[in-house]
Write an enzyme that holds these catalytic residues in place. Structure first.
Site, PDB file in Angstrom:
ATOM      1  N   HIS A   1      -2.886   3.148  -4.630  1.00 46.12           N
ATOM      2  CA  HIS A   1      -2.280   2.650  -3.381  1.00 46.12           C
ATOM      3  C   HIS A   1      -0.835   2.199  -3.616  1.00 46.12           C
ATOM      4  CE1 HIS A   1      -5.726   2.972  -0.704  1.00 46.12           C
ATOM      5  NE2 HIS A   1      -6.487   2.559  -1.695  1.00 46.12           N
TER       6      HIS A   1
ATOM      7  N   ASP B   1       0.861  -1.185   0.000  1.00 52.41           N
ATOM      8  CA  ASP B   1       0.000   0.000   0.000  1.00 52.41           C
ATOM      9  C   ASP B   1       0.893   1.230   0.000  1.00 52.41           C
ATOM     10  OD1 ASP B   1      -2.386   1.694   0.345  1.00 52.41           O
ATOM     11  OD2 ASP B   1      -3.343  -0.205   0.892  1.00 52.41           O
TER      12      ASP B   1
ATOM     13  N   GLU C   1      -9.725   2.580  -5.331  1.00 51.39           N
ATOM     14  CA  GLU C   1      -9.352   3.939  -4.951  1.00 51.39           C
ATOM     15  C   GLU C   1      -8.141   4.455  -5.718  1.00 51.39           C
ATOM     16  OE1 GLU C   1     -11.027   3.960  -0.394  1.00 51.39           O
ATOM     17  OE2 GLU C   1      -8.992   3.209  -0.695  1.00 51.39           O
TER      18      GLU C   1
ATOM     19  N   TRP D   1      -8.579  -3.473   7.996  1.00 49.61           N
ATOM     20  CA  TRP D   1      -7.624  -2.415   7.605  1.00 49.61           C
ATOM     21  C   TRP D   1      -7.018  -1.857   8.880  1.00 49.61           C
ATOM     22  CZ3 TRP D   1      -6.812  -2.599   2.583  1.00 49.61           C
ATOM     23  CH2 TRP D   1      -7.825  -3.061   1.751  1.00 49.61           C
ATOM     24  N   THR D   2      -5.708  -1.635   8.870  1.00 45.31           N
ATOM     25  CA  THR D   2      -5.031  -1.448  10.160  1.00 45.31           C
ATOM     26  C   THR D   2      -4.502  -0.032  10.404  1.00 45.31           C
ATOM     27  OG1 THR D   2      -2.983  -2.253   9.178  1.00 45.31           O
ATOM     28  CG2 THR D   2      -4.369  -3.879  10.307  1.00 45.31           C
TER      29      THR D   2
HETATM   30  C1  ACM Z   1     -10.937  -0.755   0.215  1.00 41.02           C
HETATM   31  O1  ACM Z   1     -11.485  -0.723   1.319  1.00 41.02           O
HETATM   32  N1  ACM Z   1     -10.308   0.311  -0.240  1.00 41.02           N
HETATM   33  C2  ACM Z   1     -10.974  -1.936  -0.630  1.00 41.02           C
END
Ligand code: ACM
Length: 538
Positions: free
Chosen positions: A245, A174, A312, A453-454
């Site tokens: 990302h 990312d 995104e 997601w962290t």
């Molecule tokens: C995401 O939550 N951007 C896949």
């Protein structure tokens, strides 16, 4: 402990109909052909927890067998006074049966060493016949925003197995870090697996954590993780996120970025959160670079599915870049959405030619879905519905329901609260198959996964807090065939959570207690995004 306390709930169970079987130091373990992985797991894990040798032999004990009249992940477990028989349609079914046995023994079976010598453990007389609703029962872990060292990943694989989950989606790159060694591009990890500081809280927070953060998995670490998962019948689906990302990759190799509109050589590894404008340049060089990355990944990850992200990806740099605009004309793809689609189509054919299948976030629908692509439907059900109606496979993971980074209570004490309030009960009432799909279209829903997601989870205890107990409810949704959401018996699930908390305690999981966070689980003064219903991107 009785069969009525199993999580996830089995399809069918009878009993307790007798005193059942006593496990002790004389208990034998017999494994038929094809059941060796479960034999090893039982001896190491159950035997280790109880202090029993579970030696091979002819005496009374546990027998494992394949019964190919059952579906591969289905199992039948029978416990009587004379022994325990676990039959599975294939090796995974036998393994899920062994997970049920562990729950039947009781919380002590979830420890790593026995509490007493020469213990005797009762398994209630019962018959359990069980099979999963979905073939894809997953959890995604983001190790890019905060790195989880390898032992933590192995521990999560054990936690997934204990909940009969079988897909580990491994988010390895990312903007904030690159986490997997790629031999031909050493700077990805030498330079881009670390960042000097990290935003502490939501991106609007004023606070910084000035301790450098980072880490990466060597290729041998990855081989170990994949082998450990394989032994537990869990597929590891790697994700390298393109074309958005990607700032960490651009930091290491600035030519990957849009050099005609941004000084990519000055970009660091990102230290804050949100949607990042620095995306990959649509060049042949970029394609060759990522083919090189994926070539190494295919050597490491045997899974059919390979995730290419696709989410995104802001199009502003491509709009501003003369080179990207020339590329749009040259490729005849119409506009910037067409460029995104061009990236994904390229890797769809590239992976298909190598016997793999591409999966991506639902933005890969924009500009036209690549032929063989499977969709992770995250911005709600909509992308998944569109993809299934077009004949594509789908994994349902809508952020409104199963993003476990979102706060699990509306109270002021939740640590760095972000996104929607989604309680244990909300997750229990999540339905992966939307009513808009016909029966035939619904067959394209391979299953479901919870995403973790962290950004605001700085270490494994924070991950545990967000994930548990909600992953237990999620596991029941993914495995068990439940009634429609409004008719689900949450009170019964909560009752079964009492012994399940004891199992989680024995495993050492830092879950959120039903009464709210413990003092050290709170993060007073660290800004979240405490507006319910706000877009969750942090
Ligand atoms: C995401 O939550 N951007 C896949």
């Amino acid at each position: 402990m009785t069969f009525e306390q199993l999580i996830p709930a089995p399809a069918r169970a009878e009993g307790p109909h007798s005193e059942g079987f006593i496990l002790d130091s004389s208990t034998a373990l017999r494994a038929g052909p094809g059941t060796e992985s479960t034999e090893r797991w039982l001896r190491a894990t159950l035997g280790g927890a109880l202090g029993l040798p579970l030696a091979p032999g002819e005496g009374a004990g546990i027998s494992l067998a394949i019964d190919d009249s059952l579906a591969p992940e289905a199992y039948r477990l029978s416990a009587t006074q004379s022994g325990i028989e676990i039959a599975g349609g294939a090796a995974p079914g036998v393994f899920w049966g062994a997970q049920t046995l562990r729950q039947l023994v009781g919380p002590e079976a979830f420890r790593r060493a026995p509490l007493r010598a020469a213990g005797r453990y009762a398994v209630p007389g019962c018959l359990v016949e069980d099979s999963p609703r979905f073939g894809w029962r997953g959890m995604m872990l983001d190790v890019a925003r905060h790195f989880m060292p390898k032992d933590g990943v192995l521990r999560y694989l054990d936690l997934l197995a204990a909940h009969k989950l079988n897909v580990f989606h491994f988010h390895l790159s990312d903007d904030q870090g690159w986490r997997v060694e790629i031999k031909r591009y050493p700077k990805l990890t030498e330079e881009s697996s670390w960042r000097p500081r990290t935003k502490w809280g939501h991106r609007a927070s004023e606070l910084w954590n000035d301790t450098p953060h980072g880490g990466f998995y060597t290729q041998d670490d990855i081989r170990e993780i994949v082998a450990y998962a394989h032994e537990r019948h869990i597929a590891v689906v790697p994700e390298i996120d393109i074309p958005g990302h990607s700032q960490a990759a651009i930091h290491a190799y600035p030519e990957l970025g849009n050099t005609d509109v941004v000084d990519t050589a000055s970009l660091g590894v990102w230290d804050s959160w949100g949607i990042n404008p620095n995306v990959l340049a649509p060049t042949e060089n970029t394609l060759r670079f990522y083919e090189g990355v994926f070539e190494e990944l295919l050597e490491l990850f045997p899974s059919t599915f390979v995730h290419v992200g696709g989410d995104e990806c802001p199009k502003d740099q491509w709009k501003a870049s003369p080179a990207a605009q020339a590329r749009i004309k040259e490729l005849g793809v119409g506009d910037e959405d067409g460029l995104q689609s061009w990236f994904i189509r390229h890797f769809d054919s590239w992976l298909t030619a190598r016997g793999r299948r591409l999966i991506g976030w639902d933005e890969i629908l924009e500009g036209g879905l690549a032929e063989g692509a499977t969709v992770s439907s995250w911005r709600g059900y909509g992308g998944g519905i569109a993809a299934a109606k077009a004949g594509h496979d789908v994994v349902m993971c809508p952020e409104q329901q199963v993003y476990l980074d979102h706060r699990q209570d509306g109270g002021p004490d939740e640590p760095v609260p972000i996104g929607f309030v989604r309680t244990l009960e909300d997750v229990y009432r999540f339905e992966p198959v939307p009513p808009q799909l016909t029966e035939e279209e619904a067959r394209h829903v391979l299953g479901t996964q919870a995403n973790v997601w962290t950004e605001v989870m700085e270490h494994h205890a924070r991950v545990d807090y967000q994930v548990f107990p909600r992953l237990a409810a999620f596991a029941e949704v993914a495995w068990s065939t439940l009634p429609a959401p409004a008719e689900r018996d949450f009170a019964d699930f909560e009752r079964r959570m009492t012994p399940h908390y004891a199992r989680l305690d024995a495993l050492g999981v830092d879950y959120r207690p039903p009464g709210g966070p413990l003092p050290w689980q709170k993060r007073p003064g660290v800004l979240g995004r405490p507006i319910d219903g706000a877009p969750p991107n942090v």
